[in-house]
Design a protein around this motif. Structure first.
Motif, mmCIF file in Angstrom:
data_model
loop_
_atom_site.group_PDB
_atom_site.id
_atom_site.type_symbol
_atom_site.label_atom_id
_atom_site.label_comp_id
_atom_site.label_asym_id
_atom_site.label_seq_id
_atom_site.Cartn_x
_atom_site.Cartn_y
_atom_site.Cartn_z
ATOM 1 N N LEU A 9 0.827 -1.202 0.000
ATOM 2 C CA LEU A 9 0.000 0.000 0.000
ATOM 3 C C LEU A 9 0.864 1.256 0.000
ATOM 4 O O LEU A 9 2.070 1.194 -0.178
ATOM 5 N N GLN A 10 0.252 2.391 0.221
ATOM 6 C CA GLN A 10 0.946 3.680 0.159
ATOM 7 C C GLN A 10 2.054 3.815 1.187
ATOM 8 O O GLN A 10 2.067 3.130 2.195
ATOM 9 N N HIS A 11 2.980 4.706 0.934
ATOM 10 C CA HIS A 11 4.086 5.059 1.833
ATOM 11 C C HIS A 11 4.998 3.887 2.181
ATOM 12 O O HIS A 11 5.482 3.791 3.288
ATOM 13 N N THR A 12 5.198 2.985 1.253
ATOM 14 C CA THR A 12 6.139 1.908 1.517
ATOM 15 C C THR A 12 7.452 2.211 0.825
ATOM 16 O O THR A 12 7.504 2.958 -0.141
ATOM 17 N N GLY A 13 8.503 1.621 1.337
ATOM 18 C CA GLY A 13 9.805 1.766 0.704
ATOM 19 C C GLY A 13 9.857 0.951 -0.581
ATOM 20 O O GLY A 13 8.872 0.367 -1.005
ATOM 21 N N ASN A 14 10.996 0.891 -1.189
ATOM 22 C CA ASN A 14 11.150 0.139 -2.430
ATOM 23 C C ASN A 14 11.030 -1.360 -2.173
ATOM 24 O O ASN A 14 11.553 -1.875 -1.194
ATOM 25 N N TYR A 15 10.350 -2.024 -3.073
ATOM 26 C CA TYR A 15 10.226 -3.476 -3.028
ATOM 27 C C TYR A 15 11.496 -4.062 -3.621
ATOM 28 O O TYR A 15 11.918 -3.697 -4.716
ATOM 29 N N LEU A 16 12.146 -4.943 -2.894
ATOM 30 C CA LEU A 16 13.391 -5.564 -3.345
ATOM 31 C C LEU A 16 13.067 -6.908 -3.984
ATOM 32 O O LEU A 16 12.562 -7.804 -3.320
ATOM 33 N N GLN A 17 13.320 -7.048 -5.259
ATOM 34 C CA GLN A 17 13.004 -8.284 -5.967
ATOM 35 C C GLN A 17 14.152 -9.276 -5.764
ATOM 36 O O GLN A 17 15.141 -9.253 -6.483
ATOM 37 N N LEU A 18 13.984 -10.128 -4.759
ATOM 38 C CA LEU A 18 15.013 -11.093 -4.397
ATOM 39 C C LEU A 18 14.750 -12.444 -5.056
ATOM 40 O O LEU A 18 13.611 -12.845 -5.230
ATOM 41 N N THR A 19 15.822 -13.124 -5.401
ATOM 42 C CA THR A 19 15.725 -14.505 -5.854
ATOM 43 C C THR A 19 16.572 -15.348 -4.908
ATOM 44 O O THR A 19 17.516 -14.855 -4.294
ATOM 45 N N TYR A 20 16.213 -16.598 -4.783
ATOM 46 C CA TYR A 20 16.898 -17.499 -3.873
ATOM 47 C C TYR A 20 17.474 -18.661 -4.664
ATOM 48 O O TYR A 20 16.892 -19.102 -5.650
ATOM 49 N N GLN A 21 18.601 -19.171 -4.232
ATOM 50 C CA GLN A 21 19.202 -20.318 -4.896
ATOM 51 C C GLN A 21 18.268 -21.514 -4.805
ATOM 52 O O GLN A 21 17.566 -21.702 -3.809
ATOM 53 N N ALA A 22 18.290 -22.325 -5.842
ATOM 54 C CA ALA A 22 17.374 -23.468 -5.930
ATOM 55 C C ALA A 22 17.517 -24.431 -4.750
ATOM 56 O O ALA A 22 16.538 -25.018 -4.300
ATOM 57 N N LYS A 39 1.745 -9.554 -10.922
ATOM 58 C CA LYS A 39 2.658 -10.123 -9.941
ATOM 59 C C LYS A 39 4.062 -9.558 -10.128
ATOM 60 O O LYS A 39 4.604 -9.572 -11.223
ATOM 61 N N LEU A 40 4.634 -9.035 -9.042
ATOM 62 C CA LEU A 40 6.000 -8.516 -9.057
ATOM 63 C C LEU A 40 7.012 -9.590 -8.700
ATOM 64 O O LEU A 40 8.118 -9.600 -9.201
ATOM 65 N N GLY A 41 6.636 -10.474 -7.805
ATOM 66 C CA GLY A 41 7.555 -11.522 -7.386
ATOM 67 C C GLY A 41 7.285 -11.972 -5.967
ATOM 68 O O GLY A 41 6.243 -11.677 -5.393
ATOM 69 N N ASN A 42 8.246 -12.671 -5.387
ATOM 70 C CA ASN A 42 8.118 -13.175 -4.018
ATOM 71 C C ASN A 42 8.081 -12.026 -3.029
ATOM 72 O O ASN A 42 8.749 -11.014 -3.208
ATOM 73 N N PHE A 43 7.317 -12.199 -1.961
ATOM 74 C CA PHE A 43 7.299 -11.189 -0.910
ATOM 75 C C PHE A 43 7.683 -11.823 0.415
ATOM 76 O O PHE A 43 8.841 -11.859 0.768
ATOM 77 N N MET A 44 6.752 -12.351 1.166
ATOM 78 C CA MET A 44 7.092 -12.927 2.463
ATOM 79 C C MET A 44 7.727 -14.298 2.261
ATOM 80 O O MET A 44 7.154 -15.162 1.615
ATOM 81 N N ALA A 45 8.923 -14.480 2.826
ATOM 82 C CA ALA A 45 9.634 -15.747 2.715
ATOM 83 C C ALA A 45 10.115 -16.184 4.092
ATOM 84 O O ALA A 45 10.413 -15.351 4.946
#
Length: 72
Positions: A9-22, A39-45
């Motif tokens: 939602l509003q006032h959030t920092g930049n979304y970091l598009q992280l990938t994880y090793q297989a 869809k932007l990508g993974n969020f909560m991990a």
């Protein structure tokens, strides 16, 4: 919750598009989407069964208090 995702939602920092090793011990709990449902990508991990990651940095103006999210 089946097929959870986070809507950023509003006032959030930049979304970091992280990938994880297989071969990593990472479980993706939710995904990030734009306001038009793209869809932007993974969020909560969860890493190593005990570290929860929200890949966002802080907002330059509002700091960490700007982190608003809700489950959809």
């Amino acid at each position: 919750m089946k097929n959870p995702r986070i809507t950023v939602l509003q006032h959030t920092g930049n979304y970091l598009q992280l990938t994880y090793q297989a071969d990593s011990n990472v479980k993706i709990w939710s995904s990030a989407y734009t306001f038009i449902d793209q869809k932007l990508g993974n969020f909560m991990a969860v890493i190593d069964d005990h570290i929860i990651v929200f890949p966002m940095n802080q907002d330059p103006k509002h700091g960490w208090e700007s982190q608003f999210s809700s489950y959809k």
